[in-house]
Design an enzyme around this catalytic site. Sequence first.
Site, PDB file in Angstrom:
ATOM      1  CG  ASP A   5      65.675  24.690  15.077  1.00 49.29           C
ATOM      2  OD1 ASP A   5      65.813  25.937  15.851  1.00 49.29           O
ATOM      3  OD2 ASP A   5      65.926  24.072  13.915  1.00 49.29           O
TER       4      ASP A   5
ATOM      5  CB  THR B  12      72.287  27.083  11.104  1.00 49.97           C
ATOM      6  OG1 THR B  12      70.675  27.078  11.274  1.00 49.97           O
ATOM      7  CG2 THR B  12      72.663  27.033  10.078  1.00 49.97           C
TER       8      THR B  12
ATOM      9  CB  SER C 284      62.430  26.722  17.072  1.00 49.29           C
ATOM     10  OG  SER C 284      63.355  27.752  16.093  1.00 49.29           O
TER      11      SER C 284
HETATM   12  N1  ASP Z   1      66.478  27.569  13.823  1.00 51.22           N
HETATM   13  C1  ASP Z   1      67.590  27.776  13.969  1.00 51.22           C
HETATM   14  C2  ASP Z   1      67.800  28.173  15.075  1.00 51.22           C
HETATM   15  O1  ASP Z   1      67.761  29.064  15.510  1.00 51.22           O
HETATM   16  C3  ASP Z   1      68.405  28.603  13.199  1.00 51.22           C
HETATM   17  C4  ASP Z   1      70.035  28.680  12.808  1.00 51.22           C
HETATM   18  O2  ASP Z   1      70.623  28.855  13.874  1.00 51.22           O
HETATM   19  O3  ASP Z   1      70.423  30.424  12.047  1.00 51.22           O
HETATM   20  O4  ASP Z   1      68.312  27.467  16.046  1.00 51.22           O
END
Ligand code: ASP
Length: 337
Positions: free
Chosen positions: A59, A14, A61
Amino acid sequence: MKKKAVYIAYTGGTIGMKHTDMGFAPVPGYLKDALNAQPEFQDSSLPELHLHEYSKLIDSSNVTPEHWNMIAEDIVARYDDYDGFVILHGTDTMAYSASALSFMLENLSKPVIFTGSQIPFSKLRSDARDNLIGAIQLAAYSEIPEVSLYFHNTLYRGNCSSKSDSSGFAAYQAPNYPALASVGVDITINRHQTLALPKAPLQLHKIKKTDIGTLHLFPGISADVLKNYLRQPVKGLILLTYGAGNIPSHDKELVEHIEDACKRGVVIVNCSQCLKGTVDMSAYETGSILAKAGVVNAKDMMLEACVTKLSWLLSQHQDPEKVRKLMSEDLRGELRL
Ligand code: ASP
């Protein structure tokens, strides 16, 4: 005196994301431009900074063991040129990545600090600026020789941390280990909580994708489900048990599947569903049955540490007995005996 130097590896997350038609996604070049536009990052009190953006921003994930190898190799290649390292990473799997790197980098003598943010850097109320500046300062000046995670004014041991809030700025906890440092008016480092400086040189032990699983127990879980979890090719299973490490021991079939899998060489680890506290397989009959079957006690390890440690150990060793032994030993400050 020579100015301190910090290497910032930007992997995605993010912190550098921009709004796209598909929602927030990392955009190449965007974070570098945003940083260059902020006068505080040109401040002479900051160390010398080198930002390296990875060619494929993700990302978190989508993180895999291959990414962990890439980050670790990057650190090793630049180890002698910098005083500390900041890894900009998405928050979703940051605790897993920090744990994995802690096992992969043996004899670390410099800070490697993961950070990110809940709101992108370029947004008005973003937490990115504070997280990044804090991580940079700790990487340059703290001399904490371990992999850690900095978020919302607190530096946690990486392999004791866990994401516990999907939207709050205080997104992480390390319920079983005190903070390594806290940042307020002053930066306070808890020296007696940090790992000792190693006597041997840094060594990288890579990780592979391994066939492991996690199973969260719940009242009424079917023994057949467990049996299927323990089928080939599974080599390791983390059982998320109740309280101090208990299972429904009246379910004989369930217990038999566990005993049988241990005999076949599957490494089964008893990790509590409780975030805080430790597994004690001698406390109740519902736990001692697991110890008798050959299940490993995860003690007060976080799930993220259990998963990455088990996967990493299975990438290094074939012998399940050796993996069981090392799994229950404290290798990088991840558990208390
Ligand atoms: N979905 C994002 C990630 O983990 C969430 C974040 O960075 O806060 O890359």
